[in-house]
Design a protein around this motif. Structure first.
Motif, PDB file in Angstrom:
ATOM      1  N   TRP A  39     -15.393  -9.935 -15.411  1.00 37.44           N
ATOM      2  CA  TRP A  39     -14.708  -8.671 -15.168  1.00 37.44           C
ATOM      3  C   TRP A  39     -13.301  -8.848 -14.607  1.00 37.44           C
ATOM      4  N   LEU A  40     -12.913 -10.080 -14.248  1.00 34.90           N
ATOM      5  CA  LEU A  40     -11.610 -10.289 -13.610  1.00 34.90           C
ATOM      6  C   LEU A  40     -10.431  -9.811 -14.463  1.00 34.90           C
ATOM      7  N   PRO A  41     -10.384 -10.105 -15.776  1.00 35.79           N
ATOM      8  CA  PRO A  41      -9.239  -9.614 -16.561  1.00 35.79           C
ATOM      9  C   PRO A  41      -9.086  -8.096 -16.497  1.00 35.79           C
ATOM     10  N   ALA A  42     -10.196  -7.362 -16.594  1.00 39.37           N
ATOM     11  CA  ALA A  42     -10.133  -5.898 -16.515  1.00 39.37           C
ATOM     12  C   ALA A  42      -9.776  -5.449 -15.106  1.00 39.37           C
ATOM     13  N   ASN A  43     -10.354  -6.087 -14.099  1.00 38.86           N
ATOM     14  CA  ASN A  43     -10.105  -5.671 -12.722  1.00 38.86           C
ATOM     15  C   ASN A  43      -8.653  -5.884 -12.299  1.00 38.86           C
ATOM     16  N   LEU A  44      -8.009  -6.911 -12.846  1.00 40.63           N
ATOM     17  CA  LEU A  44      -6.611  -7.174 -12.495  1.00 40.63           C
ATOM     18  C   LEU A  44      -5.678  -6.085 -13.021  1.00 40.63           C
ATOM     19  N   ARG A  45      -6.184  -5.208 -13.904  1.00 39.56           N
ATOM     20  CA  ARG A  45      -5.386  -4.071 -14.367  1.00 39.56           C
ATOM     21  C   ARG A  45      -5.498  -2.873 -13.423  1.00 39.56           C
ATOM     22  N   ASP A  46      -6.389  -2.972 -12.443  1.00 34.76           N
ATOM     23  CA  ASP A  46      -6.586  -1.873 -11.497  1.00 34.76           C
ATOM     24  C   ASP A  46      -5.712  -2.091 -10.267  1.00 34.76           C
ATOM     25  N   ALA A  47      -4.839  -1.137  -9.970  1.00 34.31           N
ATOM     26  CA  ALA A  47      -3.889  -1.302  -8.871  1.00 34.31           C
ATOM     27  C   ALA A  47      -4.593  -1.470  -7.527  1.00 34.31           C
ATOM     28  N   GLN A  97       0.806  -1.208   0.000  1.00 33.08           N
ATOM     29  CA  GLN A  97       0.000   0.000   0.000  1.00 33.08           C
ATOM     30  C   GLN A  97       0.842   1.262   0.000  1.00 33.08           C
ATOM     31  N   GLU A  98       2.132   1.160   0.294  1.00 35.29           N
ATOM     32  CA  GLU A  98       2.971   2.333   0.371  1.00 35.29           C
ATOM     33  C   GLU A  98       3.101   2.973  -1.007  1.00 35.29           C
ATOM     34  N   GLU A  99       2.969   4.296  -1.077  1.00 36.01           N
ATOM     35  CA  GLU A  99       3.119   5.005  -2.335  1.00 36.01           C
ATOM     36  C   GLU A  99       4.544   4.810  -2.852  1.00 36.01           C
ATOM     37  N   GLY A 100       4.672   4.526  -4.144  1.00 35.80           N
ATOM     38  CA  GLY A 100       5.989   4.371  -4.737  1.00 35.80           C
ATOM     39  C   GLY A 100       6.700   3.107  -4.289  1.00 35.80           C
ATOM     40  N   SER A 101       5.960   2.154  -3.728  1.00 43.47           N
ATOM     41  CA  SER A 101       6.588   0.938  -3.239  1.00 43.47           C
ATOM     42  C   SER A 101       7.081   0.074  -4.387  1.00 43.47           C
ATOM     43  N   VAL A 102       7.892  -0.920  -4.057  1.00 38.51           N
ATOM     44  CA  VAL A 102       8.381  -1.854  -5.064  1.00 38.51           C
ATOM     45  C   VAL A 102       7.212  -2.575  -5.715  1.00 38.51           C
ATOM     46  N   VAL A 103       6.191  -2.909  -4.914  1.00 37.22           N
ATOM     47  CA  VAL A 103       5.013  -3.582  -5.456  1.00 37.22           C
ATOM     48  C   VAL A 103       4.323  -2.698  -6.487  1.00 37.22           C
ATOM     49  N   GLU A 104       4.145  -1.404  -6.148  1.00 31.81           N
ATOM     50  CA  GLU A 104       3.507  -0.476  -7.077  1.00 31.81           C
ATOM     51  C   GLU A 104       4.306  -0.389  -8.380  1.00 31.81           C
ATOM     52  N   GLN A 105       5.622  -0.357  -8.284  1.00 29.71           N
ATOM     53  CA  GLN A 105       6.461  -0.268  -9.478  1.00 29.71           C
ATOM     54  C   GLN A 105       6.326  -1.527 -10.332  1.00 29.71           C
ATOM     55  N   LEU A 106       6.257  -2.684  -9.657  1.00 28.95           N
ATOM     56  CA  LEU A 106       6.085  -3.938 -10.391  1.00 28.95           C
ATOM     57  C   LEU A 106       4.742  -3.948 -11.107  1.00 28.95           C
ATOM     58  N   LEU A 107       3.684  -3.505 -10.410  1.00 30.58           N
ATOM     59  CA  LEU A 107       2.360  -3.474 -11.030  1.00 30.58           C
ATOM     60  C   LEU A 107       2.355  -2.555 -12.244  1.00 30.58           C
ATOM     61  N   ALA A 108       2.993  -1.403 -12.128  1.00 30.00           N
ATOM     62  CA  ALA A 108       3.041  -0.470 -13.248  1.00 30.00           C
ATOM     63  C   ALA A 108       3.727  -1.105 -14.456  1.00 30.00           C
ATOM     64  N   SER A 109       4.746  -1.930 -14.209  1.00 35.10           N
ATOM     65  CA  SER A 109       5.455  -2.575 -15.311  1.00 35.10           C
ATOM     66  C   SER A 109       4.589  -3.596 -16.027  1.00 35.10           C
ATOM     67  N   LEU A 137      -4.100  -8.732  -2.724  1.00 37.11           N
ATOM     68  CA  LEU A 137      -2.862  -9.036  -2.010  1.00 37.11           C
ATOM     69  C   LEU A 137      -3.076  -8.942  -0.504  1.00 37.11           C
ATOM     70  N   ALA A 138      -3.749  -7.890  -0.052  1.00 37.21           N
ATOM     71  CA  ALA A 138      -3.967  -7.704   1.382  1.00 37.21           C
ATOM     72  C   ALA A 138      -4.836  -8.804   1.965  1.00 37.21           C
ATOM     73  N   GLY A 139      -5.784  -9.337   1.166  1.00 41.17           N
ATOM     74  CA  GLY A 139      -6.694 -10.370   1.653  1.00 41.17           C
ATOM     75  C   GLY A 139      -6.205 -11.788   1.440  1.00 41.17           C
ATOM     76  N   GLY A 140      -5.040 -11.954   0.819  1.00 47.21           N
ATOM     77  CA  GLY A 140      -4.519 -13.300   0.598  1.00 47.21           C
ATOM     78  C   GLY A 140      -4.996 -13.952  -0.683  1.00 47.21           C
ATOM     79  N   GLY A 141      -5.631 -13.176  -1.570  1.00 44.60           N
ATOM     80  CA  GLY A 141      -6.047 -13.738  -2.857  1.00 44.60           C
ATOM     81  C   GLY A 141      -7.321 -14.547  -2.760  1.00 44.60           C
ATOM     82  N   PHE A 142      -7.290 -15.747  -3.334  1.00 43.41           N
ATOM     83  CA  PHE A 142      -8.474 -16.596  -3.431  1.00 43.41           C
ATOM     84  C   PHE A 142      -8.284 -17.886  -2.640  1.00 43.41           C
ATOM     85  N   CYS A 143      -9.394 -18.477  -2.222  1.00 42.04           N
ATOM     86  CA  CYS A 143      -9.349 -19.819  -1.644  1.00 42.04           C
ATOM     87  C   CYS A 143      -9.029 -20.816  -2.766  1.00 42.04           C
ATOM     88  N   PRO A 144      -8.658 -22.061  -2.457  1.00 42.94           N
ATOM     89  CA  PRO A 144      -8.273 -23.016  -3.508  1.00 42.94           C
ATOM     90  C   PRO A 144      -9.324 -23.210  -4.595  1.00 42.94           C
TER      91      PRO A 144
END
Length: 242
Positions: free
Chosen positions: A72-80, A7-19, A87-94
């Motif tokens: 809508w999942l493909p489009a939603n996965l483009r939203d940071a 969640q940190e602004e400019g974090s490594v995660v944010e940079q990876l998502l932008a890529s 990520l914060a919720g642990g993703g999906f159950c099996p």
């Protein structure tokens, strides 16, 4: 208070998502999330249609909600913001990770984003259960909304009888009960891959890392082959829980 992972602004995660083409954007459906007349009227019309055709409204709600979520999942996965909430919720159950992987096979760059999420979660060792899975919670919220609309419908039209009269036997038994999101099947935040260790974990992490770092330079045929290999490794790891 320490911010949630990523969640940190400019974090490594944010940079990876932008890529990977994941950007922050406003929710185009925010105006539909309220409990106003439009939402109530839509649910009532949907329930009326189900009752008229002899279909259990709660079965229909689950089918349509799952279908809409995956659509809508493909489009939603483009939203940071959406990605970081997963990520914060642990993703999906099996069960729902299985459904997401199957649906995204036709969307290779969305697969890249899902597998990037899985790599981050594997690094943290923190995975969703039926109580925290994003899709389990969405389906449970949909069920509750339909139940309330069904109760309101019967209150408004006195001669329709009990709300349970138009439900299938399974939903008639559970109507009005507070349920855990996915039925309480999976317990323990670290039980996604309990048998995954040593060389298996290393091979999976290496495969996920190669996808996340090198997908830009891959031809589509090579990308699809690598994605298929990643999915196979994830499914093998999930099978160790059985």
């Amino acid at each position: 208070m320490r911010p949630r992972p990523g969640q940190e602004e400019g974090s490594v995660v944010e940079q990876l998502l932008a890529s990977m083409g994941v950007r922050r954007r406003p929710d185009p459906f925010a105006h539909l999330s309220g409990q106003g007349e439009n939402a109530t009227g839509w649910l009532r019309a949907r329930i009326d249609a189900c009752v008229g055709s002899g279909v259990c409204p709660l079965c229909d709600a689950r089918r349509s909600s799952l279908s809409d979520f995956l659509f809508w999942l493909p489009a939603n996965l483009r939203d940071a913001q959406y990605f970081l909430s997963l990520l914060a919720g642990g993703g999906f159950c099996p069960d729902h990770l299985d459904a997401a992987m199957a649906h995204l096979r036709d969307f290779p760059y969305s697969q890249v984003r899902l597998f990037a999420l899985m790599r981050m979660l594997l690094e943290e060792g923190r995975f969703a259960t039926s109580r925290s899975c994003h899709l389990c919670r969405a389906l449970e919220e949909s069920r509750q909304a339909y139940e309330q609309a069904l109760k309101d419908r019967c209150d408004a039209v006195k001669d329709t009888g009990s709300p349970k009269s138009c439900l299938c036997p399974r939903h008639a038994r559970t109507f009005g009960r507070a349920l855990s999101a996915g039925g309480g099947i999976y317990v323990g935040e670290k039980e996604m891959f309990p048998g995954l260790g040593g060389s298996r974990r290393a091979a999976l992490m290496r495969s996920l890392e190669e996808i996340a770092q090198g997908f830009h330079a891959m031809e589509m045929s090579e990308l699809r082959r690598r994605l298929g290999a990643c999915e196979s490794l994830l499914r093998e790891a999930m099978a160790l829980t059985a």
